[in-house]
Design a protein around this motif. Structure first.
Motif, PDB file in Angstrom:
ATOM      1  N   LEU A 229       0.833  -1.203   0.000  1.00 27.88           N
ATOM      2  CA  LEU A 229       0.000   0.000   0.000  1.00 27.88           C
ATOM      3  C   LEU A 229       0.867   1.251   0.000  1.00 27.88           C
ATOM      4  CD1 LEU A 229      -2.686   1.583   0.428  1.00 27.88           C
ATOM      5  CD2 LEU A 229      -2.359   1.213   2.885  1.00 27.88           C
ATOM      6  N   ALA A 230       1.930   1.225   0.791  1.00 27.06           N
ATOM      7  CA  ALA A 230       2.823   2.382   0.889  1.00 27.06           C
ATOM      8  C   ALA A 230       3.659   2.562  -0.372  1.00 27.06           C
ATOM      9  CB  ALA A 230       3.743   2.221   2.101  1.00 27.06           C
ATOM     10  N   GLY A 231       3.779   1.510  -1.186  1.00 25.20           N
ATOM     11  CA  GLY A 231       4.656   1.577  -2.338  1.00 25.20           C
ATOM     12  C   GLY A 231       6.114   1.447  -1.938  1.00 25.20           C
ATOM     13  N   HIS A 232       6.339   0.856  -0.764  1.00 24.07           N
ATOM     14  CA  HIS A 232       7.694   0.657  -0.262  1.00 24.07           C
ATOM     15  C   HIS A 232       8.167  -0.756  -0.642  1.00 24.07           C
ATOM     16  CE1 HIS A 232      11.123   1.834   2.041  1.00 24.07           C
ATOM     17  NE2 HIS A 232      10.971   0.897   2.952  1.00 24.07           N
ATOM     18  N   LYS A 233       9.304  -1.175  -0.104  1.00 21.96           N
ATOM     19  CA  LYS A 233       9.879  -2.456  -0.477  1.00 21.96           C
ATOM     20  C   LYS A 233      10.158  -3.314   0.743  1.00 21.96           C
ATOM     21  CE  LYS A 233      12.261  -0.590  -4.566  1.00 21.96           C
ATOM     22  NZ  LYS A 233      13.595  -0.364  -5.209  1.00 21.96           N
ATOM     23  N   MET A 234      10.180  -4.636   0.511  1.00 22.17           N
ATOM     24  CA  MET A 234      10.629  -5.593   1.512  1.00 22.17           C
ATOM     25  C   MET A 234      11.872  -6.284   0.971  1.00 22.17           C
ATOM     26  SD  MET A 234       7.043  -7.168   2.951  1.00 22.17           S
ATOM     27  CE  MET A 234       7.886  -8.085   4.254  1.00 22.17           C
ATOM     28  N   ALA A 235      12.566  -6.985   1.853  1.00 24.52           N
ATOM     29  CA  ALA A 235      13.762  -7.710   1.440  1.00 24.52           C
ATOM     30  C   ALA A 235      13.893  -8.970   2.288  1.00 24.52           C
ATOM     31  CB  ALA A 235      15.004  -6.834   1.583  1.00 24.52           C
ATOM     32  N   GLU A 236      14.770  -9.859   1.861  1.00 21.93           N
ATOM     33  CA  GLU A 236      15.003 -11.096   2.608  1.00 21.93           C
ATOM     34  C   GLU A 236      15.880 -10.853   3.826  1.00 21.93           C
ATOM     35  OE1 GLU A 236      13.741 -14.133   2.176  1.00 21.93           O
ATOM     36  OE2 GLU A 236      12.455 -13.261   0.628  1.00 21.93           O
ATOM     37  N   THR A 237      16.764  -9.862   3.718  1.00 21.92           N
ATOM     38  CA  THR A 237      17.640  -9.554   4.846  1.00 21.92           C
ATOM     39  C   THR A 237      18.104  -8.112   4.766  1.00 21.92           C
ATOM     40  OG1 THR A 237      19.634 -10.248   6.053  1.00 21.92           O
ATOM     41  CG2 THR A 237      19.734 -10.286   3.650  1.00 21.92           C
ATOM     42  N   ASP A 238      18.372  -7.535   5.931  1.00 21.33           N
ATOM     43  CA  ASP A 238      18.959  -6.200   6.018  1.00 21.33           C
ATOM     44  C   ASP A 238      20.468  -6.397   6.182  1.00 21.33           C
ATOM     45  OD1 ASP A 238      18.104  -3.100   7.244  1.00 21.33           O
ATOM     46  OD2 ASP A 238      20.128  -3.849   7.505  1.00 21.33           O
ATOM     47  N   PRO A 239      21.284  -5.821   5.286  1.00 21.58           N
ATOM     48  CA  PRO A 239      22.722  -6.078   5.345  1.00 21.58           C
ATOM     49  C   PRO A 239      23.369  -5.640   6.646  1.00 21.58           C
ATOM     50  CG  PRO A 239      22.216  -4.265   3.835  1.00 21.58           C
ATOM     51  CD  PRO A 239      20.928  -4.911   4.181  1.00 21.58           C
ATOM     52  N   GLU A 240      22.751  -4.692   7.332  1.00 19.01           N
ATOM     53  CA  GLU A 240      23.315  -4.195   8.583  1.00 19.01           C
ATOM     54  C   GLU A 240      22.736  -4.895   9.805  1.00 19.01           C
ATOM     55  OE1 GLU A 240      23.570   0.037  11.065  1.00 19.01           O
ATOM     56  OE2 GLU A 240      22.640  -0.030   9.083  1.00 19.01           O
ATOM     57  N   LEU A 241      21.431  -5.122   9.791  1.00 16.68           N
ATOM     58  CA  LEU A 241      20.739  -5.614  10.982  1.00 16.68           C
ATOM     59  C   LEU A 241      20.226  -7.042  10.867  1.00 16.68           C
ATOM     60  CD1 LEU A 241      18.621  -2.379  11.576  1.00 16.68           C
ATOM     61  CD2 LEU A 241      20.745  -3.001  12.737  1.00 16.68           C
ATOM     62  N   GLY A 242      20.173  -7.583   9.676  1.00 16.68           N
ATOM     63  CA  GLY A 242      19.561  -8.894   9.468  1.00 16.68           C
ATOM     64  C   GLY A 242      18.066  -8.729   9.300  1.00 16.68           C
ATOM     65  N   ALA A 243      17.367  -8.539  10.403  1.00 18.83           N
ATOM     66  CA  ALA A 243      15.940  -8.188  10.395  1.00 18.83           C
ATOM     67  C   ALA A 243      15.805  -6.813  11.036  1.00 18.83           C
ATOM     68  CB  ALA A 243      15.126  -9.215  11.156  1.00 18.83           C
ATOM     69  N   ASN A 244      14.840  -6.020  10.560  1.00 24.66           N
ATOM     70  CA  ASN A 244      14.705  -4.663  11.121  1.00 24.66           C
ATOM     71  C   ASN A 244      13.307  -4.336  11.639  1.00 24.66           C
ATOM     72  OD1 ASN A 244      13.302  -4.158   8.675  1.00 24.66           O
ATOM     73  ND2 ASN A 244      15.180  -3.406   7.688  1.00 24.66           N
ATOM     74  N   LEU A 245      12.337  -5.227  11.427  1.00 24.48           N
ATOM     75  CA  LEU A 245      10.998  -5.075  12.012  1.00 24.48           C
ATOM     76  C   LEU A 245      10.744  -6.323  12.841  1.00 24.48           C
ATOM     77  CD1 LEU A 245       8.256  -3.806  12.466  1.00 24.48           C
ATOM     78  CD2 LEU A 245       7.538  -4.620  10.201  1.00 24.48           C
ATOM     79  N   LEU A 246      10.897  -6.191  14.140  1.00 25.72           N
ATOM     80  CA  LEU A 246      10.863  -7.341  15.032  1.00 25.72           C
ATOM     81  C   LEU A 246       9.596  -7.324  15.881  1.00 25.72           C
ATOM     82  CD1 LEU A 246      13.988  -6.199  14.749  1.00 25.72           C
ATOM     83  CD2 LEU A 246      14.457  -8.149  16.221  1.00 25.72           C
ATOM     84  N   PHE A 247       8.838  -8.407  15.832  1.00 24.54           N
ATOM     85  CA  PHE A 247       7.630  -8.574  16.630  1.00 24.54           C
ATOM     86  C   PHE A 247       7.910  -9.567  17.753  1.00 24.54           C
ATOM     87  CE2 PHE A 247       6.072  -7.287  12.480  1.00 24.54           C
ATOM     88  CZ  PHE A 247       4.997  -6.459  12.752  1.00 24.54           C
ATOM     89  N   PHE A 248       7.576  -9.182  18.978  1.00 27.47           N
ATOM     90  CA  PHE A 248       7.720 -10.062  20.132  1.00 27.47           C
ATOM     91  C   PHE A 248       6.347 -10.244  20.775  1.00 27.47           C
ATOM     92  CE2 PHE A 248      11.814  -8.079  19.535  1.00 27.47           C
ATOM     93  CZ  PHE A 248      12.746  -9.085  19.801  1.00 27.47           C
ATOM     94  N   PHE A 249       5.869 -11.479  20.833  1.00 23.52           N
ATOM     95  CA  PHE A 249       4.601 -11.791  21.485  1.00 23.52           C
ATOM     96  C   PHE A 249       4.911 -12.487  22.813  1.00 23.52           C
ATOM     97  CE2 PHE A 249       3.421 -11.160  17.154  1.00 23.52           C
ATOM     98  CZ  PHE A 249       2.095 -10.776  17.145  1.00 23.52           C
ATOM     99  N   VAL A 250       4.389 -11.925  23.916  1.00 23.72           N
ATOM    100  CA  VAL A 250       4.656 -12.497  25.237  1.00 23.72           C
ATOM    101  C   VAL A 250       3.350 -12.605  26.014  1.00 23.72           C
ATOM    102  CG1 VAL A 250       7.009 -11.576  25.288  1.00 23.72           C
ATOM    103  CG2 VAL A 250       5.136 -10.229  26.273  1.00 23.72           C
ATOM    104  N   ALA A 251       3.365 -13.466  27.025  1.00 16.00           N
ATOM    105  CA  ALA A 251       2.217 -13.583  27.923  1.00 16.00           C
ATOM    106  C   ALA A 251       2.347 -12.614  29.090  1.00 16.00           C
ATOM    107  CB  ALA A 251       2.103 -15.017  28.444  1.00 16.00           C
TER     108      ALA A 251
END
Length: 208
Positions: free
Chosen positions: A52-74
């Motif tokens: 929707l934003a017209g942005h991009k995704m990738a398989e990996t971030d060369p600096e961070l590996g992953a850059n949008l991290l979701f943590f689900f906890v109880a």
């Protein structure tokens, strides 16, 4: 459709400051604490909002590996035991204490590049009764929408970014989708603290 003032309010913080930022790099999500079925739902929601934003995704971030991290906890206390999380979230102990004291169910922390663009986003969700009762698709879509831009801390305090259609499907509210799309107009800066940006967003929303 929103007024310019309403657009501005979505990027205004409790202290009155205005802050707009969008991702300046491709988004690479990773999810912790859910099963495989929920994982695909969350990543699908991120893909939909990024498209929707017209942005991009990738398989990996060369600096961070992953850059949008979701943590689900109880329980928020679980975060204290997550390896290396303290290196990513400064003052993790005090953050957890504040979340516990407030009875919060969600928390987002952003990191930024030199130009102010979003570099990384950490999304923490404590699955209380209210969140647990939400369909996974609805929860994922709402969280993806709140991670695609740096919204003000009160942007969705009284009204969620989602709407339910007559056929029962849940979608982003049209005005929220329009703000996200406008926010990624290539002419706009990746970040801006000037309230006049709200007028530029509004103009793009009206232009479709």
């Amino acid at each position: 459709m929103m007024t310019p003032a309403e657009v501005e309010s979505h990027f205004t913080r409790s202290d009155g400051s205005f802050a707009f930022a969008r991702w300046g790099r491709p988004i690479v999500p990773i999810v912790f604490g859910v099963d495989d079925a929920s994982l695909s739902v969350i990543k699908g929601a991120v893909e939909a909002v990024v498209a929707l934003a017209g942005h991009k995704m990738a398989e990996t971030d060369p600096e961070l590996g992953a850059n949008l991290l979701f943590f689900f906890v109880a329980d928020w206390s679980e975060l204290r035991g997550v390896k290396d999380l303290g290196e990513m979230i400064p003052d993790l102990t005090s953050v957890v204490a504040r979340l516990e004291a407030a009875g919060a169910s969600q928390y987002r922390a952003f990191r930024f590049d030199a130009d102010g663009a979003i570099r990384a986003c950490f999304v923490f969700l404590r699955m209380d009764a209210e969140l647990a009762a939400m369909p996974a698709e609805d929860l994922a879509l709402g969280q993806a929408a709140q991670a695609i831009l740096l919204w003000g801390d009160r942007a969705f305090a009284t009204r969620a970014p989602l709407a339910r259609l007559e056929d029962g499907r849940t979608v982003l509210r049209p005005e929220v989708g329009a703000m996200i799309k406008a926010g990624y107009d290539p002419v706009l800066p990746n970040a801006d603290a000037d309230k006049s940006l709200a007028l530029r967003l509004y103009a793009r929303m009206m232009a479709g």
